[in-house]
Design an enzyme around this catalytic site. Structure first.
Site, PDB file in Angstrom:
ATOM      1  N   HIS A  96      47.738  52.580  66.186  1.00  0.00           N
ATOM      2  CA  HIS A  96      47.601  53.824  65.423  1.00  0.00           C
ATOM      3  C   HIS A  96      46.940  54.927  66.243  1.00  0.00           C
ATOM      4  O   HIS A  96      47.039  56.106  65.889  1.00  0.00           O
ATOM      5  CB  HIS A  96      46.859  53.583  64.097  1.00  0.00           C
ATOM      6  CG  HIS A  96      45.376  53.449  64.196  1.00  0.00           C
ATOM      7  ND1 HIS A  96      44.728  52.250  64.011  1.00  0.00           N
ATOM      8  CD2 HIS A  96      44.398  54.354  64.424  1.00  0.00           C
ATOM      9  CE1 HIS A  96      43.426  52.431  64.114  1.00  0.00           C
ATOM     10  NE2 HIS A  96      43.192  53.696  64.371  1.00  0.00           N
ATOM     11  N   ASP A 127      48.624  46.234  65.060  1.00  0.00           N
ATOM     12  CA  ASP A 127      47.913  47.468  65.392  1.00  0.00           C
ATOM     13  C   ASP A 127      47.310  47.422  66.792  1.00  0.00           C
ATOM     14  O   ASP A 127      46.146  47.769  66.995  1.00  0.00           O
ATOM     15  CB  ASP A 127      46.822  47.787  64.361  1.00  0.00           C
ATOM     16  CG  ASP A 127      46.428  49.273  64.390  1.00  0.00           C
ATOM     17  OD1 ASP A 127      46.959  50.008  65.249  1.00  0.00           O
ATOM     18  OD2 ASP A 127      45.586  49.680  63.574  1.00  0.00           O
ATOM     19  N   SER A 210      38.316  53.751  67.244  1.00  0.00           N
ATOM     20  CA  SER A 210      39.508  52.910  67.290  1.00  0.00           C
ATOM     21  C   SER A 210      39.926  52.606  68.720  1.00  0.00           C
ATOM     22  O   SER A 210      40.051  53.514  69.543  1.00  0.00           O
ATOM     23  CB  SER A 210      40.686  53.595  66.586  1.00  0.00           C
ATOM     24  OG  SER A 210      40.627  53.418  65.204  1.00  0.00           O
TER      25      SER A 210
END
Length: 358
Positions: A96, A127, A210
C-alpha cells in the site's frame, strides 16, 4: 474475534503528501571492611538487575545498528518507509506504500541524497512489495532479519521509520500479542488484505511508518509495521499503543520469491478459488458470502460448490462477509481439508473442501 479485525477499525500507515553496568554475583566477606568479621560461609546473592543506563545503552546500540538500513520512500501519493534487504539495493516495504507507482525517490537514513528506485513486484494479498535502487550506493547496509519463532510476548521492540514525514524516527514498546489476524480496509488506497500471524505491538506507529522496521534488542528486524487500530469512539483516530506488523517469516518468504522470480510463486495462502460478494438478511445485516463464480478445477468446484451458493460457515467459524471469509481461511494452508457450510435454494448443506492456493 477482536473488534480490531474489522476493516473499518484498521488503517494503513502511508503518510499523505552512557556505559552499561554488568550484572555480577556478590560474595560476602570479600571487602577490606569485612576483614575482621567472624568467618561465615560464602553466600551468593541474586544477580543485580540491569540499570536504566544499561537499557539506554542497549537502545542506542540497536538504533546505531539498524537505522542506517531504514529508508524513506516518496511516492506520487505521499511518504512511507522501507528496509534495505540486501547489498544489491533491494528494499522491502508495504504494497500500500507503493500503490500504483513503479518509480520512487528513496532517502537513506545516513544521508540526504535522494536515490531513484523502481518496483520489482508488489504482492497486495500480503501487503508487501520489493523495490530496487537504480544504483546501490557504496556502504549500503542491509538489515539483519530475525526468526519469527523466537518472538515472545513482552519482548522489548523499537519501531523505526518516517512517521508524519519525520525521517529516522524511533519509538519503543513491547510485543503485546502474537498470531493476530487483521484485515486492512481498501479505503484510501489500502489493499484490503487479510493477514494472519501479525505481531501486535505497543510501540507507537503512525502514518509514514508503513514499511519500516520493528526491531528487537538484538538489532534484528522481526516485523514490518503495517497497520494501526482505529478507535471509532475517538472519531476514528488511532487507538494508542495498538499497532500491527507483518511477521519477518512472511516478509522473507515473499521478498525472496519476488527477488528470484519477479513474483510470488508459492503464496502458502489457502483459498477456495471463488469470486464472492457479501449478502444481507431481511434486517439488512451481513449474512454470508454468495458465490458469483467458481474457478474451473479449483477447490470449491471440486467439492461441488457452484455459483449461487451462499457460504455461512468455515469449520466452526461463522462467515457473514467477504472479510470474515478471508479471516476464516487466513491460518489455513493449501491442501488442508475444511468443512464448508452453505445454503443452496434455502437448504443448508455441507461440503468437505480441500483448499487451494491464492
Amino acid at each position: 474475534m477482536d473488534a480490531f479485525h474489522s476493516p473499518r477499525h484498521i488503517r494503513r500507515l502511508l503518510l499523505p503528501l552512557t556505559a552499561g553496568l554488568c550484572a555480577i554475583a556478590l560474595v560476602s566477606g570479600c571487602s577490606d571492611a569485612d576483614s575482621n568479621s567472624p568467618e561465615t560461609s560464602p553466600t551468593t546473592s541474586a544477580p543485580a538487575a540491569p540499570s536504566a543506563g544499561y537499557l539506554q545503552s542497549e537502545y542506542e546500540a540497536v538504533i546505531k545498528n539498524v537505522l542506517p538500513s531504514v529508508v524513506q520512500i516518496e511516492t506520487s501519493n505521499g511518504l512511507g518507509s522501507g528496509v534495505v534487504y540486501d547489498t544489491k539495493g533491494h528494499i522491502v516495504t508495504n504494497a500500500h506504500v507503493v500503490g500504483n507507482d513503479t518509480t520512487f525517490k528513496v532517502t537513506v537514513a545516513t544521508g540526504e541524497k535522494v536515490l531513484k528506485a523502481s518496483l520489482v513486484a508488489a504482492y497486495p494479498e500480503q501487503d508487501l512489495a520489493v523495490l530496487k535502487l537504480d544504483t546501490a550506493p557504496d556502504g549500503l547496509r542491509p538489515a539483519k532479519f530475525g526468526d519469527s519463532r523466537k518472538v515472545q510476548v513482552g519482548q522489548i521492540v523499537l519501531a523505526m521509520g518516517s512517521p508524519l514525514g519525520l525521517s529516522s524516527s524511533v519509538t519503543q514498546g513491547i510485543v503485546s500479542a502474537l498470531g493476530r489476524t487483521v484485515s486492512e480496509s481498501r479505503a484510501g488506497g489500502g489493499t484490503g488484505a487479510t493477514i494472519a500471524n501479525m505481531v501486535q505491538t505497543s510501540a507507537a506507529i503512525n502514518p509514514g511508518n508503513s514499511g519500516g522496521a520493528l526491531v528487537n534488542l538484538d538489532s534484528e528486524v522481526i516485523g514490518i509495521p503495517t497497520l494501526a487500530a482505529i478507535d471509532p469512539q475517538l472519531g476514528n483516530t488511532a487507538a494508542p499503543g495498538i499497532g500491527f506488523a507483518i511477521p519477518v517469516s512472511m516478509v522473507k518468504t515473499v521478498a525472496d520469491q519476488i527477488i528470484k522470480s519477479g513474483k510470488v510463486t508459492n503464496s502458502g495462502r489457502a483459498a477456495l478459488n471463488i469470486t464472492g460478494r457479501t449478502v444481507v438478511d431481511q434486517n439488512y445485516q451481513p449474512a454470508g458470502v454468495a458465490l458469483v463464480s467458481v474457478t474451473k478445477g479449483g477447490a470449491a468446484e471440486k467439492a461441488g460448490l457452484r455459483a449461487g451458493d451462499i457460504i455461512t460457515r468455515i469449520g466452526d467459524l461463522p462467515v457473514t462477509t467477504i472479510t470474515s471469509l478471508s479471516e476464516a481461511l487466513a491460518s489455513d494452508k493449501p491442501g488442508q481439508k475444511v468443512t464448508v457450510t452453505y445454503l443452496r435454494n434455502g437448504a443448508e448443506k455441507t461440503a468437505q473442501v480441500t483448499l487451494g492456493e491464492i
